[in-house]
Motif scaffolding. Structure first.
Motif: not given
Length: 499
Positions: A141-154, A322-328, A406-411
């Protein structure tokens, strides 16, 4: 029941050194990130200002709020930055006897840090790499939010092929893509929308065949160090750049265990063919032609479009969702997709090896401790992964820092003890765990003989701590006792001032 992992086995939750990171101060805004509230219309996670924008939420107007809804009621108390921190001696006295529980086996490593200052308060094997299981997802979660940013869409694209009537479906790595609006993941992009765009672009020309391009990913589709039953056990699956509903056979399957298709990219291609009225027999694997330029002089085989011309594109939800889904949900397929986004952002191959190398690179860039770090996948299904408790506690402190909003979304996705996610049915029932209910928020990890928990907890005095406890030598058939023993450690942090 919360997600658990492969059938016949304890669930997989549901697998150069740098200096220590500088001390970090925890902003009061984290209280907003960590507070869950109940309102009349359902559950809301309160997030700091930027997070709403990353999620695509629109500001609420005064007219929209004048509905008579009751004020939100906090169910998690905010930490008190003025509260005294625990002492090392106090933590040792409270935690050492619990760590010696035989249910945890012979190798128990842990670390506890003050979230406000970043100071390491207690560690026992804190720097030792330990098999982390699904706790790996915090690093992903932390590495993808750092590398891509929270708003990136695939993106998932459709382009013109090289033959008349040929349409190429190009996977970009979105694991949540659905065939239609009834897919598994809320807010997912749909092939139905993409097919509509293609029909419009072709202006009446009938497509005749579908080429499936999943070349965005390379290397093996199953991870190194995965147990033999994971590919077919319902918690892992083939990792391809094109798939529907996390490779589920049935998009209506619940979170956690679900039968997965053997060739996710071909299943998606056949679904796309049906939507375009093309026989399934015409679907084949291949690669998209290069994007045309004005100087190519290419012929125009599909509705007047040169080979490689874009016919349509749809986008995944933003990465923060997607990070939210992955963690929860402890979603392993989403985790592997996000790890590959780190690889792509760092110009590494989008493979298990490339993702692991890119994630380790980002960890070093963030000045987090890399001693003992070995990565083989992004989900934690691999037994080759090694992560230290100290890295996890410092990573959580970094995510709480006002310097990295941008990393606070992991919580937002962290399960709450006795209430949600993989902690919903834990705490309270087992002796010695009641103090953790509602105040422990953590990611869990489970493989056979491997158990882990890492997250944040507020002490009885109101001090917010980050913590991680990992054990990879649990006695056989000892899943439930080991989980209860881990929960007692986190509950001890919640129930004491430890001074």
């Amino acid at each position: 029941m919360p997600p658990t992992d492969p059938t016949g086995k304890p669930p997989a939750d549901p697998p150069p050194p740098v200096g220590k990171a500088p001390r970090r101060r925890l902003p009061l805004v984290l209280a907003a990130v960590l507070v869950l509230v109940l309102v009349a219309v359902g559950l809301v996670v309160v997030r700091p200002g930027p997070v709403g924008r990353w999620l695509g939420e629109t500001p609420t107007t005064p007219a929209a709020t004048a509905t008579g809804e009751p004020a939100p009621v906090a169910v998690l108390a905010a930490a008190d930055p003025a509260a005294p921190p625990p002492t090392t001696d106090g933590l040792r006295a409270a935690l050492e006897p619990l760590a010696d529980d035989t249910a945890l086996g012979g190798r128990v490593n842990m670390a506890v840090a003050d979230a406000l200052t970043g100071e390491m308060l207690f560690e026992r094997g804190g720097g030792e790499g330990t098999v982390p299981a699904s706790v790996t997802k915090l690093l992903t979660a932390v590495t993808v939010l750092t590398a891509r940013g929270p708003g990136h869409r695939i993106p998932t694209r459709a382009v013109s092929g090289t033959q008349p009537g040929e349409v190429v479906l190009v996977g970009g790595g979105d694991p949540t893509l659905a065939a239609d609006a009834k897919g598994f993941y809320p807010g997912a992009a749909s092939l139905t929308d993409l097919a509509d765009q293609v029909r419009t672009a072709l202006a009446g020309a009938a497509p005749t065949s579908i080429v499936v391009d999943s070349s965005r990913y390379s290397g093996p589709v199953f991870g190194p160090g995965w147990d033999d039953d994971i590919p077919t056990g319902g918690y892992g699956g083939a990792i391809t750049a094109l798939m529907l509903d996390g490779a589920r056979e049935n998009p209506k399957a619940g979170p956690g265990w679900a039968a997965r298709v053997a060739e996710p990219d071909m299943v998606a291609g056949r679904a796309f063919a049906r939507l375009l009225g093309v026989p399934a027999s015409t679907v084949r694997k291949g690669t998209a032609p290069p994007t045309p330029t004005e100087t190519t002089g290419a012929t125009e085989p599909a509705g007047g479009h040169a080979p490689g011309a874009e016919l349509g594109v749809v986008y995944s939800p933003p990465l923060i969702r997607l990070v939210d889904i992955m963690i929860s949900d402890s979603d392993n397929i989403v985790a592997e997709a996000l790890a590959r986004q780190v690889a792509l952002a760092r110009d590494q191959p989008a493979s298990f090896a490339g993702a692991a190398a890119a994630m380790a690179e980002v960890v070093a860039e963030l000045a987090l401790p890399t001693n003992g770090l070995v990565l083989a996948d992004g989900s934690g299904l691999s037994r080759k992964n090694l992560i230290s408790p100290a890295l996890l506690t410092e990573l959580l402190a970094l995510a709480a820092s006002p310097n990295r909003p941008e990393l606070a979304g992991i919580f937002g996705g962290l399960p709450v003890a006795g209430w949600s996610g993989t902690l919903r049915d834990r705490y309270g029932a087992a002796p010695g765990t009641a103090a953790g209910v509602g105040v422990v928020r953590a990611k869990t990890g489970t493989l056979t003989r491997v158990h882990a928990i890492a997250g944040v907890v507020t002490t009885a005095d109101g001090r917010l701590l980050t913590f991680a406890v990992l054990t990879d030598d649990v006695p056989p058939n000892g899943m439930e006792p080991a989980r209860a023993a881990l929960d007692r450690i986190a509950a001890a942090l919640a129930g004491c001032g430890c001074r």
